[in-house]
Design an enzyme around this catalytic site. Structure first.
Site, short mmCIF file in Angstrom:
data_model
loop_
_atom_site.label_atom_id
_atom_site.label_comp_id
_atom_site.label_asym_id
_atom_site.label_seq_id
_atom_site.Cartn_x
_atom_site.Cartn_y
_atom_site.Cartn_z
N CYS B 104 80.52 -21.48 58.46
CA CYS B 104 79.68 -20.77 57.49
C CYS B 104 78.89 -19.62 58.09
CB CYS B 104 78.76 -21.77 56.77
SG CYS B 104 78.28 -21.17 55.13
N ARG B 141 77.85 -17.22 43.44
CA ARG B 141 78.15 -17.71 44.78
C ARG B 141 79.41 -18.57 44.72
NH1 ARG B 141 74.09 -17.65 48.66
NH2 ARG B 141 74.86 -19.52 49.71
N HIS B 209 82.05 -26.95 55.01
CA HIS B 209 81.21 -27.99 55.59
C HIS B 209 81.43 -29.25 54.77
CE1 HIS B 209 78.55 -25.99 52.61
NE2 HIS B 209 78.08 -27.20 52.41
#
Lengths: 491, 275
Positions: B104, B141, B209
């Site tokens: 990330c 997002r 993740h």
């Protein structure tokens, strides 16, 4: 347009929205879609976006908002009890439905179809407010007090990181009109929260001073690494939990001295914590009948809020001593001769404190159920379980039940934490996504007279609670309006 | 004598965790925990070294490097240190074939640049041939579960990798870079070209993740295998009981990519821990 006409059209619009919202609530209840703690508010907000401002500004005592990552619900319930003891009539979104729509639904119960609020002269709003809803509710309600409990990482998929939330709030403060007289009640021990009051003389802060409580270093997943004043690394003389504590940086910035202090904490198992409450009015010993250090923070947050409102200490202190918690938060049930303690934990810091409270009672061989759901109200991203210190449970558990929609993820976490491997050969570990079945199995496996601790995320708590209510092991939790909140999944 | 015991006799795998105290936003600890436990369960001596502010990455010092993501402010705080103190060592390690996992925020930092949309571009280390552009706050997002087809999966290894993404920036890889995987479900690098992550030598950058490695034991073992090989010249990793890990992996596949072949049968708890 002349003033009178605009006022009357405003009333009409809100009144119409109130009527429609009411109807939505009746329909919702009639078709068994839950208590309608949010839907009527949603309808009103859509029909009249000005209704929140119009209704909440009619509260004679003004509005107290309570926000923060953890402790919002408990703190707002404490403040409600304290204000009641002080002679106020709180108008409170007690079910924890804390978005704009939930707050509106609460106001709606006291609103007439002419758009006016029918409340006594000593009514005051106590609005538990979701972090993301703070700017809107603050602006519309012209709240006189904003209580901030803490800021930890929580539902990053929904809120973003801690610093981003704090920035949104600062922007909201800056945008308030000069006539809006807002006081902040802040946790002095949380660097990010405490810094919200920088430069504001009227801020009231609360904190824990007991040097015997806590640890030397922040929890693994600290969200306050840098000094909010100068950006250099933060250090701690003492950490109460998470990243809360006595912090300072090399450049000479440090935790401000709190106005309301808890000192000499003495834990008493599931029965709560005693502490010495210190205010400008002196010191007194208080017994809080709910366990967990974080509930001490919630209690002194309430005291600080009441101090800001000018309440006497006497009734406020007695409200703490008579406080018996909020549903799902260390709530106790008796099932077939076993005690069930339900502990809500929805983020790493909350989970760590829940685990420490279980283990801190001493002994080992605990009977534990852990449940992880990933509905919107829980947060869809379950990676936070890797930031929580489940290692605390290793070697402490005889019977481990892993459940919820993401039971598989939780099982992997508990394996790598060494918890599953540490269960003695006489014990059990089970994984089942079926929460009701898992609970039944866990209860049956707990010896009569023993205690089963269920550590659960938000929607799994609601799920367990309604299953217990259905089978007569628990009373439904009824809020002000006679709404059965066990059937409601907010947000 | 097996290779494993030879390895355990003289090898200590050194894992470097870059800025572990600052870049820990998305449960990055889960990845470190999985790497260390899976070494320990195989009796492979392992040591995790925190590489903090001011620490250099010496040549040959680490067998595996891990970097996570942080809050924006924390990432800016380490910017200077990243360029002045870490850049050369990190670049050298990647060129030298050290397995690296960057997740990330740090994945973005290792590209050519990050364009925040508002204000000037932020330079990256340029280790990965890629750049990231933030399309602005008004654009949604990329948030949710991701299933990818791991392009470089070892022979006979399952190819699916599952995780959770949460990023505003859109990453575009250059012609000199290979993607880590093809998106089966979710957004990946940018939601447009079907790529997820990047691979350069033995370094992997990814948005996934969840934590990433707990539910992808094959990827964890791939990294461990590379690390042990560096230390001892060869490695054959002893198989572990990964029932729980694959069950969690399968749950995500069932939700989002049920057309993919199951990675393992329906599973039971490991023997000795469940009744």
């Amino acid at each position: 347009m002349d003033g009178l006409a605009s006022v009357s059209s405003r009333k009409w619009r809100t009144g119409l929205a109130v009527a429609m919202g009411r109807m939505a609530g009746w329909v919702s209840r009639a078709v068994g879609r839950g208590g309608g703690t949010a839907l009527p508010g949603l309808v009103v907000d859509r029909l009249d976006p000005g209704a929140l401002a119009h209704l909440s500004r009619q509260l004679p005592g003004g509005v107290v908002m309570v926000t923060g990552t953890n402790g919002k619900t408990t703190t707002s319930h404490l403040i409600r009890a304290m204000l009641e003891a002080s002679g106020w009539v709180p108008i409170h979104n007690a079910s924890g439905s804390n978005l704009t729509r939930g707050i509106l639904a609460t106001l709606l119960r006291h609103a007439s179809v002419t758009g006016s609020l029918d409340v006594p002269e000593n009514a005051i709003g106590v609005f538990e407010t979701d972090e993301a809803a703070v700017p809107r509710v603050l602006r519309d309600s012209r709240a006189r007090l904003l209580v901030v409990t803490n800021l930890f990482r929580d539902q990053l998929d929904r809120y973003g990181e801690v610093n981003a939330i704090a920035q949104q709030w600062r922007d909201a403060f800056a945008a308030l009109p000069g006539s809006h007289d807002l006081r902040l009640v802040l946790n002095a021990d949380d660097p990010t929260v405490s810094a919200l009051g920088r430069g504001l003389a009227t801020t009231i802060r609360f904190g824990i001073d007991d040097p015997e409580i806590g640890r030397d270093a922040p929890d693994h997943a600290s969200d306050a690494n840098l000094c909010p004043d100068c950006g250099s690394r933060l250090q701690y003389r003492r950490v109460t939990y998470g990243h809360l504590g006595a912090y300072f940086c090399d450049k000479g910035h440090a935790r401000p001295t709190p106005d309301v202090v808890a000192d000499v904490l003495e834990t008493n198992g599931w029965d709560g914590t005693a502490f010495t409450l210190k205010t400008s009015g002196g010191a007194r010993r208080i017994s809080l009948p709910v366990p967990g250090t974080y509930n001490v923070y919630n209690a002194i947050a309430g005291v600080a809020a009441c101090a800001a409102l000018g309440c006497d200490l006497e009734p406020v202190a007695s409200a703490i001593a008579n406080f018996h918690g909020v549903f799902g938060r260390f709530e106790r049930f008796t099932i077939d001769g076993r005690r069930l303690v339900m502990v809500l934990a929805k983020n790493p810091v909350g989970m760590n404190e829940a685990l420490r409270t279980v283990v801190g009672r001493g002994g080992s061989g605990h009977y534990v159920l852990v449940a992880l759901n990933d509905h919107d109200a829980d947060g869809r991203d379950v990676s936070w379980i890797w930031d929580a210190d489940f290692e605390i449970l290793a070697g402490q558990v005889t019977q481990l039940t892993i459940s919820g929609h993401r039971a598989d993820d939780l099982a992997v976490r508990l394996k790598y934490a060494g918890v599953i491997g540490s269960i003695p050969s006489s014990g059990t570990a089970t994984v089942s996504a079926d929460l009701t079945g898992a609970l039944d199995g866990a209860v049956a496996g707990t010896p009569v007279g023993g205690t089963l601790v269920a550590i659960v995320t938000y929607t799994s708590m609601l799920e367990i609670r309604s299953s217990l209510v259905r089978r007569g092991h628990a009373k439904a939790y009824w809020d002000d309006a006679g709404v059965n909140t066990t059937a409601v999944v907010p947000r | 004598m097996t290779l494993r015991s030879t390895a355990s006799a003289r090898a200590k795998v050194r894992i470097g965790h870059l800025y572990g105290d600052l870049l820990n936003l998305y449960a990055d600890r889960g990845n470190i925990l999985v790497l260390t436990r899976r070494c320990e369960w195989r009796h492979i001596a392992v040591e995790v070294v925190s590489i903090g502010m001011g620490d250099r990455i010496g040549s040959g010092e680490f067998d595996l490097l891990f970097m996570g993501g942080g809050q924006d402010g924390d990432q800016q705080f380490l910017g200077d240190d990243l360029f002045r103190v870490k850049a050369d060592g990190l670049r050298g390690a990647v060129n030298d074939g050290v397995p690296v996992l960057a997740v990330c925020g740090s994945y973005q930092l290792l590209g050519h640049y990050y364009d925040p949309g508002t204000g000037p571009r932020l330079a990256g280390l340029g280790i990965f041939d890629m750049h990231t552009v933030h399309p602005g706050r008004s654009v949604r997002r990329c948030i949710g579960d991701v299933v990818v087809d791991w392009i470089g999966a070892p022979f006979r290894s399952p190819r699916s990798v599952v995780g959770f993404e949460n990023h505003g920036g859109r990453t575009f890889i250059g012609s000199g870079a290979r993607a880590f995987g093809r998106v089966v479900s979710g957004n990946g690098n940018n939601g447009e070209d079907g790529t997820e992550g990047v691979v350069q030598a033995n370094a992997i950058g990814t948005y996934l993740h969840g934590s990433l490695l707990p539910k992808n034991p094959h990827l964890a073992d791939y990294l461990i295998g590379k690390a042990v090989t560096r230390r001892t010249g060869s490695a054959r990793l002893e198989p572990l009981d990964d029932h729980l890990e694959w069950q969690a992996h399968q749950t995500i596949l069932d939700r989002h990519a049920s057309h993919l072949a199951p990675v393992a049968g329906r599973v039971k708890l490991p023997r000795g821990s469940a009744r």
